[in-house]
Design an enzyme around this catalytic site. Structure first.
Site, PDB file in Angstrom:
ATOM      1  N   ARG A 149      -6.498  -4.884  -0.220  1.00  0.00           N
ATOM      2  CA  ARG A 149      -6.954  -4.221  -1.178  1.00  0.00           C
ATOM      3  C   ARG A 149      -8.368  -5.140  -1.234  1.00  0.00           C
ATOM      4  O   ARG A 149      -8.265  -6.386  -0.972  1.00  0.00           O
ATOM      5  CB  ARG A 149      -6.086  -4.352  -2.419  1.00  0.00           C
ATOM      6  CG  ARG A 149      -5.041  -3.889  -2.754  1.00  0.00           C
ATOM      7  CD  ARG A 149      -4.381  -4.511  -4.368  1.00  0.00           C
ATOM      8  NE  ARG A 149      -3.498  -3.772  -4.121  1.00  0.00           N
ATOM      9  CZ  ARG A 149      -2.106  -4.518  -4.495  1.00  0.00           C
ATOM     10  NH1 ARG A 149      -2.098  -5.759  -4.055  1.00  0.00           N
ATOM     11  NH2 ARG A 149      -0.678  -4.012  -4.870  1.00  0.00           N
ATOM     12  N   LYS A 173      -2.601  -8.259  -7.976  1.00  0.00           N
ATOM     13  CA  LYS A 173      -2.001  -7.751  -8.740  1.00  0.00           C
ATOM     14  C   LYS A 173      -1.173  -8.151  -9.656  1.00  0.00           C
ATOM     15  O   LYS A 173      -0.177  -8.687  -8.993  1.00  0.00           O
ATOM     16  CB  LYS A 173      -1.311  -6.154  -8.539  1.00  0.00           C
ATOM     17  CG  LYS A 173      -2.780  -5.300  -8.052  1.00  0.00           C
ATOM     18  CD  LYS A 173      -2.088  -3.566  -8.583  1.00  0.00           C
ATOM     19  CE  LYS A 173      -3.165  -2.735  -8.299  1.00  0.00           C
ATOM     20  NZ  LYS A 173      -2.586  -1.382  -8.332  1.00  0.00           N
ATOM     21  N   HIS A 244      -9.994   2.557   0.639  1.00  0.00           N
ATOM     22  CA  HIS A 244      -8.944   1.664   0.841  1.00  0.00           C
ATOM     23  C   HIS A 244      -7.970   2.569   2.888  1.00  0.00           C
ATOM     24  O   HIS A 244      -7.017   2.657   2.738  1.00  0.00           O
ATOM     25  CB  HIS A 244      -7.526   2.239  -0.077  1.00  0.00           C
ATOM     26  CG  HIS A 244      -8.020   0.566  -1.011  1.00  0.00           C
ATOM     27  ND1 HIS A 244      -7.390  -0.536  -0.648  1.00  0.00           N
ATOM     28  CD2 HIS A 244      -7.803   1.245  -2.476  1.00  0.00           C
ATOM     29  CE1 HIS A 244      -8.022  -0.460  -2.257  1.00  0.00           C
ATOM     30  NE2 HIS A 244      -7.721  -0.133  -3.553  1.00  0.00           N
ATOM     31  N   ARG A 247      -6.647  -0.027   4.952  1.00  0.00           N
ATOM     32  CA  ARG A 247      -5.520  -0.806   4.469  1.00  0.00           C
ATOM     33  C   ARG A 247      -4.005   0.056   4.543  1.00  0.00           C
ATOM     34  O   ARG A 247      -3.394   0.271   4.974  1.00  0.00           O
ATOM     35  CB  ARG A 247      -5.468  -1.121   2.701  1.00  0.00           C
ATOM     36  CG  ARG A 247      -4.181  -1.081   1.951  1.00  0.00           C
ATOM     37  CD  ARG A 247      -4.222  -1.516   0.106  1.00  0.00           C
ATOM     38  NE  ARG A 247      -3.668  -2.069  -0.188  1.00  0.00           N
ATOM     39  CZ  ARG A 247      -2.505  -2.511  -0.803  1.00  0.00           C
ATOM     40  NH1 ARG A 247      -2.842  -3.820   0.103  1.00  0.00           N
ATOM     41  NH2 ARG A 247      -1.255  -2.734  -1.537  1.00  0.00           N
TER      42      ARG A 247
END
Length: 298
Positions: A149, A173, A244, A247
């Site tokens: 991220r 996270k 992103h 990603r």
């Protein structure tokens, strides 16, 4: 796979009919879904009330491989949640494993992803004659190699990098830590950047940030996004991008090359497999496109 009835399924459906006036169509659908799940569990030597979160996630992955649509899977999960709420109320189970399983998001747009050729062009865009270009090349290589991220990338510190073993220690996270392999290319560019460009960029200022800004501070998401857009223009990429994008490319390209969905889930740091599953649609769409283009009967 044979669908297997279970007496608890009938008890649940009868209770649901009495409480909510279940329609015949919904009753048939719930019975079919639960019986199919029960049959799948029997093949894994597990009884229906003993199904845990991991097995439910495995079954969701199986449904995806079998071609079940997201709306069908959402209906299955809705019925399964009602089933376990019933078992919990009747004190037939101690916990409801479906509480830790997210519902599929219907109608959610697929993540934007770049082709492998686009990614290669983007990686080669930074000017390596400048310290900031060396930083950006290493940063893009790490981002694509590890699928981080943006917040994980810009907050990386020197002590999170193990070049000898080729891994990053990433704080994701919920303060969940994971180890992510970098691959040889990313390690080579990171070593070069740390040897040359980083010291020039810092100009004697102390910092433990791996990819500092020109002021020697942690880079903001906005600065990172500005750099991505700049390099995309240099590379001649006119496709829609997001912070992103790399990603998404990381996940899609891994799946295109045969990576296991569970492995991709761990690398991305997703707590739930259903979050990772959306990338399989991108990968399958690309494979279908390639088949249509190159197969003699496509």
């Amino acid at each position: 796979m044979p669908a297997l009835d279970h007496p608890l399924i009938d008890q649940f459906l009868d209770a649901l009919w009495l409480e909510k006036g279940l329609s015949d169509n919904t009753r048939v659908s719930y019975r079919s879904d639960l019986a199919l799940f029960n049959g799948w569990l029997q093949e894994h030597s597990v009884s229906l009330p003993d199904a845990g979160r991991d097995l439910i996630l495995d079954h969701l992955a199986w449904r995806l491989d079998q071609g079940y649509k997201p709306r069908s899977t959402a209906r299955f999960l809705s019925g399964l949640r009602g089933f376990f709420r019933y078992l919990l109320r009747e004190k037939l189970v101690a916990i409801d494993p479906t509480l830790q399983v997210d519902m599929p998001q219907l109608g959610k747009p697929l993540p934007k992803s770049l082709s492998e050729a686009d990614v290669e062009a983007l990686l080669q865009a930074p000017d390596l004659g400048e310290a900031i270009g060396q930083r950006d090349r290493a940063m893009l290589e790490v981002l694509y190699a590890c699928g981080l991220r943006v917040t994980e990338l810009v907050s990386l510190t020197l002590d999170q990098v193990n070049l000898r073993q080729g891994v990053l220690r990433v704080m994701g996270k919920g303060s969940k830590e994971r180890l992510v392999p970098m691959g040889e290319e990313a390690v080579v560019w990171l070593e070069r950047y740390q040897r040359d460009g980083r010291a020039e960029l810092l100009n004697g200022r102390p910092s433990d940030v791996l990819f500092p800004s020109q002021r020697g501070e942690q880079m903001t998401r906005q600065t990172f996004w500005h750099r991505i857009k700049h390099h995309a223009r240099v590379a001649g990429i006119d496709k829609p991008l997001s912070p992103h994008t790399l990603r998404h490319a990381f996940a899609t390209h891994l799946l295109n090359h045969g990576a296991d969905l569970r492995v991709v889930q761990m690398l991305l740091g997703h707590s739930d497999l259903s979050t990772t599953q959306i990338y399989t649609h991108v990968a399958k769409a690309r494979l279908q496109q390639l088949h249509a283009q190159h197969h003699p009967r496509g």
